[in-house]
Design an enzyme around this catalytic site. Structure first.
Site, PDB file in Angstrom:
ATOM      1  CG  ASN A 176      -0.876   8.302   7.844  1.00  0.00           C
ATOM      2  OD1 ASN A 176      -1.554   7.297   7.635  1.00  0.00           O
ATOM      3  ND2 ASN A 176       0.421   8.258   8.021  1.00  0.00           N
TER       4      ASN A 176
ATOM      5  CE  LYS B  14       0.456  -3.383   3.319  1.00  0.00           C
ATOM      6  NZ  LYS B  14      -0.350  -2.497   4.248  1.00  0.00           N
TER       7      LYS B  14
ATOM      8  CB  THR C 262      -0.986  -0.013   1.193  1.00  0.00           C
ATOM      9  OG1 THR C 262      -0.272  -0.221   2.412  1.00  0.00           O
ATOM     10  CG2 THR C 262      -2.027  -1.103   1.013  1.00  0.00           C
TER      11      THR C 262
ATOM     12  CB  SER D 293      -7.088  12.138  -1.658  1.00  0.00           C
ATOM     13  OG  SER D 293      -5.975  12.504  -0.861  1.00  0.00           O
TER      14      SER D 293
ATOM     15  CB  THR E  76      -1.918  -1.707   8.353  1.00  0.00           C
ATOM     16  OG1 THR E  76      -3.157  -1.259   8.819  1.00  0.00           O
ATOM     17  CG2 THR E  76      -2.112  -1.970   6.867  1.00  0.00           C
TER      18      THR E  76
END
Length: 406
Positions: free
Chosen positions: A401, A182, A156, A406, A193
């Site tokens: 962040n 990741k 990501t 977006s 995450t």
């Protein structure tokens, strides 16, 4: 007990153990980058998994837990990035099960042998048309390039791929353990995450593998922090397909330590790579604590120090502010005696028996300008030892962040 050395293998990756294939492609969840991946074993593999402790858990976590804890075998994992499929209600769960079914049909295997993993934006329904078309066109292989495609497709906000591979000897046979991960932000295990996939051709039963992974996770993946946030999707999976042909591994096996140590090295490499690649990070911070009343308390203090926003910003600014370190030690909740604390940054001692000692500011600035910073804390209370890893806190972290969606 064997004394065989573990060997790190360059130019190897997740498909290097015998019998594994992988692929990664762009299917349309993201604008341009790869976003769909499959990892596959030629035979059903023993499996172990560790999952996020966040009480809000994404749909893929539920599906994969069923495979790990009920089927106790896994032959494939389908992974997407760009969408977490978290907080998506009944439809999200249906979509996760459909992903499982799609991968099973593609590979000609039982759906109950397929894990599902997702990472990305929370609260948006999965673009299932993209997933369906992607699964149709994805082609698996065991080349180095296939492994790289898989590693790229799970990213990501990561800036680099995270791969590591080691080999060891068990029963005179080469056993390879490879890992791909990741993780860049929302990294506060237990867990965050972060996704980690580990493959090995070792012969080991799922229950034995699960115990080993749980122990190793406590001192690796659960000892990293980037920003203190715990995510909804994270998992570590280990697939062991047995194709190396060794006798089944247990703690009583004469080469057990070879396997256990090598698996731990893979997990530690991936953990440090995640911490080093924290969003906007410029430095890896390692905090080592000894002299605690227990290993658990040592790790607790190490994680508190490395997770302190004030410590992280001081490292970013090359400020040798040891007061922030001792403050974090004090509020960690662990047992401490302020009059016995020793603190070093790099090899420079700054505090002894709780009192400051003179140090050369220019020398400390040179140490703090390095890409890797070591902080050492001794408590003088017992034999407890622990290490944690994190990164500095930078302007770029805020920018990344502030505009994530977006």
């Amino acid at each position: 007990m064997s004394s065989i050395r573990e060997m790190k293998l360059s130019s190897k990756n997740i498909v290097s153990p015998k019998g594994f294939k992988a692929a990664g492609i762009h299917c349309g969840i993201k604008h341009k980058k790869k976003d769909l991946a499959i990892l596959y074993s030629e035979v059903p593999a023993s499996v172990a998994g560790v999952f996020t402790t966040n009480k809000v858990q994404a749909a893929p976590i539920k599906v994969t837990k069923e495979v790990v804890y009920e089927t106790k075998k896994m032959q494939a994992v389908i992974v997407n990035s760009g969408n977490a499929n978290a907080c998506t209600g009944k439809q999200g769960l249906l979509d996760a099960y459909e992903m499982q079914q799609l991968a099973a049909e593609k590979l000609g295997i039982d759906p109950k042998l397929v894990g599902v993993s997702s990472t990305g934006v929370i609260g948006e329904l999965m673009k299932m048309d993209c997933i369906r078309e992607g699964v149709k066109k994805i082609e698996l292989g065991n080349s180095l390039e296939n492994g790289i495609d898989f590693a790229q497709a799970i990213l990501t906000t990561d800036t680099v791929m995270k791969n590591t591979t080691y080999s060891t000897q068990i029963d005179g046979k080469e056993v390879i353990i490879s890992g791909t991960a990741k993780g860049s932000g929302m990294i506060e295990p237990n867990m965050a995450t972060m996704l980690a996939f580990i493959t090995t051709d070792a012969n080991i039963e799922s229950d034995v593998l699960q115990k080993a992974l749980s122990e190793i996770t406590d001192v690796t993946f659960n000892c990293i922090t980037v920003d203190g946030d715990t995510s909804t999707n994270d998992m570590v999976l280990v697939l062991a397909n047995g194709l190396a042909g060794n006798n089944p591994l247990t703690p009583e096996h004469p080469d057990w330590n070879n396997f256990y140590k090598t698996l731990k090295m893979v997990a530690e490499d991936l953990s440090k790579a995640i911490a080093r690649d924290g969003e906007g990070a410029t430095k890896l911070i390692e905090v080592e604590v000894d002299g605690a009343v227990s290993d658990e308390e040592a790790r607790k203090i190490a994680k508190t120090v490395v997770g302190s926003p004030l410590v992280k910003t001081a490292v970013f600014g090359c400020d040798a502010n040891w007061g922030r370190i001792i403050c974090a030690v004090g509020y960690s909740g662990a047992t401490v005696d302020p009059e016995k604390i020793i603190i070093k940054i790099g090899d420079k001692k700054m505090v002894e028996n709780g009192e400051p000692i003179p140090f050369d500011e220019d020398e400390l600035i040179k140490i703090l300008k390095a890409n890797e910073i070591k902080i050492y804390v001794s408590l003088g209370l017992g034999d407890g030892h622990g290490i944690a890893w994190g990164c500095d806190l930078t302007y770029d972290y805020v920018q990344i962040n502030a505009s994530y969606r977006s």
